[in-house]
Design a protein around this motif. Structure first.
Motif, PDB file in Angstrom:
ATOM      1  N   SER A  35       0.822  -1.204   0.000  1.00 45.06           N
ATOM      2  CA  SER A  35       0.000   0.000   0.000  1.00 45.06           C
ATOM      3  C   SER A  35       0.859   1.259   0.000  1.00 45.06           C
ATOM      4  N   ALA A  36       0.260   2.361  -0.374  1.00 48.73           N
ATOM      5  CA  ALA A  36       0.983   3.637  -0.380  1.00 48.73           C
ATOM      6  C   ALA A  36       1.502   3.975   1.013  1.00 48.73           C
ATOM      7  N   ASP A  37       0.771   3.552   2.048  1.00 44.99           N
ATOM      8  CA  ASP A  37       1.189   3.848   3.419  1.00 44.99           C
ATOM      9  C   ASP A  37       2.368   2.990   3.871  1.00 44.99           C
ATOM     10  N   ARG A  38       2.587   1.857   3.220  1.00 47.41           N
ATOM     11  CA  ARG A  38       3.691   0.961   3.597  1.00 47.41           C
ATOM     12  C   ARG A  38       4.879   1.072   2.629  1.00 47.41           C
ATOM     13  N   ARG A  39       4.701   1.826   1.583  1.00 47.34           N
ATOM     14  CA  ARG A  39       5.701   1.880   0.500  1.00 47.34           C
ATOM     15  C   ARG A  39       7.092   2.300   0.997  1.00 47.34           C
ATOM     16  N   GLN A  40       7.127   3.365   1.783  1.00 45.92           N
ATOM     17  CA  GLN A  40       8.424   3.857   2.238  1.00 45.92           C
ATOM     18  C   GLN A  40       9.093   2.877   3.193  1.00 45.92           C
ATOM     19  N   ARG A  41       8.318   2.204   4.021  1.00 44.58           N
ATOM     20  CA  ARG A  41       8.901   1.198   4.920  1.00 44.58           C
ATOM     21  C   ARG A  41       9.498   0.048   4.122  1.00 44.58           C
ATOM     22  N   PHE A  42       8.833  -0.302   3.048  1.00 45.15           N
ATOM     23  CA  PHE A  42       9.338  -1.366   2.175  1.00 45.15           C
ATOM     24  C   PHE A  42      10.704  -0.970   1.609  1.00 45.15           C
ATOM     25  N   LYS A 101      23.768   4.432  -4.866  1.00 43.89           N
ATOM     26  CA  LYS A 101      24.203   5.306  -5.961  1.00 43.89           C
ATOM     27  C   LYS A 101      23.224   6.447  -6.200  1.00 43.89           C
ATOM     28  N   ALA A 102      21.937   6.176  -6.032  1.00 44.72           N
ATOM     29  CA  ALA A 102      20.923   7.209  -6.274  1.00 44.72           C
ATOM     30  C   ALA A 102      19.616   6.786  -5.621  1.00 44.72           C
ATOM     31  N   LYS A 103      18.775   7.796  -5.340  1.00 44.11           N
ATOM     32  CA  LYS A 103      17.443   7.543  -4.796  1.00 44.11           C
ATOM     33  C   LYS A 103      16.460   8.482  -5.467  1.00 44.11           C
ATOM     34  N   ASN A 104      15.259   7.986  -5.656  1.00 44.77           N
ATOM     35  CA  ASN A 104      14.166   8.822  -6.133  1.00 44.77           C
ATOM     36  C   ASN A 104      13.137   8.852  -5.015  1.00 44.77           C
ATOM     37  N   ASP A 105      12.938  10.011  -4.435  1.00 41.81           N
ATOM     38  CA  ASP A 105      12.032  10.133  -3.292  1.00 41.81           C
ATOM     39  C   ASP A 105      10.610  10.507  -3.693  1.00 41.81           C
ATOM     40  N   ASP A 106      10.279  10.299  -4.966  1.00 41.52           N
ATOM     41  CA  ASP A 106       8.928  10.600  -5.421  1.00 41.52           C
ATOM     42  C   ASP A 106       7.905   9.825  -4.587  1.00 41.52           C
ATOM     43  N   ALA A 107       6.830  10.482  -4.208  1.00 41.96           N
ATOM     44  CA  ALA A 107       5.829   9.851  -3.340  1.00 41.96           C
ATOM     45  C   ALA A 107       5.112   8.690  -4.020  1.00 41.96           C
ATOM     46  N   VAL A 108       4.971   8.749  -5.333  1.00 45.58           N
ATOM     47  CA  VAL A 108       4.227   7.718  -6.067  1.00 45.58           C
ATOM     48  C   VAL A 108       5.152   6.679  -6.681  1.00 45.58           C
ATOM     49  N   PHE A 109       6.270   7.111  -7.249  1.00 46.17           N
ATOM     50  CA  PHE A 109       7.185   6.197  -7.939  1.00 46.17           C
ATOM     51  C   PHE A 109       8.603   6.290  -7.361  1.00 46.17           C
ATOM     52  N   PRO A 110       8.779   5.939  -6.099  1.00 44.90           N
ATOM     53  CA  PRO A 110      10.121   6.007  -5.506  1.00 44.90           C
ATOM     54  C   PRO A 110      11.010   4.873  -6.002  1.00 44.90           C
ATOM     55  N   ALA A 111      12.314   5.038  -5.824  1.00 45.42           N
ATOM     56  CA  ALA A 111      13.269   4.016  -6.256  1.00 45.42           C
ATOM     57  C   ALA A 111      14.575   4.183  -5.493  1.00 45.42           C
ATOM     58  N   VAL A 112      15.321   3.076  -5.385  1.00 50.93           N
ATOM     59  CA  VAL A 112      16.650   3.089  -4.779  1.00 50.93           C
ATOM     60  C   VAL A 112      17.574   2.304  -5.698  1.00 50.93           C
ATOM     61  N   TYR A 113      18.761   2.864  -5.963  1.00 53.33           N
ATOM     62  CA  TYR A 113      19.739   2.245  -6.855  1.00 53.33           C
ATOM     63  C   TYR A 113      21.043   2.046  -6.091  1.00 53.33           C
ATOM     64  N   ALA A 114      21.588   0.841  -6.141  1.00 56.25           N
ATOM     65  CA  ALA A 114      22.819   0.534  -5.423  1.00 56.25           C
ATOM     66  C   ALA A 114      23.802  -0.169  -6.350  1.00 56.25           C
ATOM     67  N   VAL A 115      25.064  -0.197  -5.930  1.00 58.60           N
ATOM     68  CA  VAL A 115      26.105  -0.852  -6.719  1.00 58.60           C
ATOM     69  C   VAL A 115      27.071  -1.551  -5.771  1.00 58.60           C
ATOM     70  N   THR A 116      27.582  -2.702  -6.191  1.00 59.05           N
ATOM     71  CA  THR A 116      28.545  -3.449  -5.383  1.00 59.05           C
ATOM     72  C   THR A 116      29.961  -3.035  -5.758  1.00 59.05           C
TER      73      THR A 116
END
Length: 201
Positions: free
Chosen positions: A100-107, A123-138
């Motif tokens: 749910s939208a209320d659990r999205r950020q916890r996820f 590497k980068a984060k998108n903090d958009d409320a609807v379409f957030p994302a997290v990008y990482a690199v090893t």
């Protein structure tokens, strides 16, 4: 006078020809530079990697398995399509649990925290409320991301660095729900969770 005029004319003609050749080559050089800069994997410098595509794909599977096992409570997932580039592979997982939208950020916070403790660099984060994302690199050049897209569905992708060319088999990881073999695109999230699907009270 006519002889001198002919010499000047020839010199000018040669100069224009050389100039035209230079102007034709410049865009090609610029385009070549842009192609390297805009590589989505950013791993052109790792072509000496001793792994082949199959081994790299298995490592990507392991990264995806690990993060999905760390999500608590568990979410149901299915395989997304595998794609191959000239020297890299992308493995995908699609979350079938309704977040749910209320659990999205916890996820996303759980995912990001696990990657940080695994010594991945965020590497980068998108903090958009609807379409957030997290990008990482090893440290060895593998990329991994989680993104929320249409219908609030979460998607994981793991990108390998540039490795030796080889055949790539389907992932050996077993999904913890229907495998949707041959189904594309996958359906939207359709599994309810008492925790992840809950709305704020």
């Amino acid at each position: 006078m006519s002889r001198r005029f002919q010499i000047v004319a020839v010199a000018l003609a040669v100069g224009f020809t050389l100039s035209a050749c230079g102007s034709e080559k410049e865009p090609a050089a610029a385009n070549a530079g842009t192609a390297v800069t805009e590589s989505p994997k950013g791993t052109k410098g790792t072509k000496g990697n001793s792994m082949n595509m199959q081994e790299a794909a298995e490592r990507a599977d392991g990264m995806l398995d690990a993060v999905l096992k760390k999500i608590d409570p568990e979410v149901q997932w299915a395989h997304g399509p595998t794609t191959k580039g000239s020297c890299d592979v992308t493995r995908r997982r699609t979350v079938m649990t309704i977040v749910s939208a209320d659990r999205r950020q916890r996820f996303l916070d759980q995912v990001e925290q696990f990657w940080r403790t695994s010594d991945y660099r965020i590497k980068a984060k998108n903090d958009d409320a609807v379409f957030p994302a997290v990008y990482a690199v090893t440290k060895d050049g593998f990329g991994i991301s989680v993104s929320v897209r249409a219908r609030g569905q979460a998607f994981f992708e793991a990108d390998t660095p540039c490795v030796k060319e080889s055949k790539v088999a389907d992932s050996a990881s077993e999904p913890n729900g229907p495998d949707y073999d041959g189904v594309y695109p996958l359906p939207g999230p359709n599994v309810r969770s008492d925790y992840w699907s809950a709305e704020a009270s």
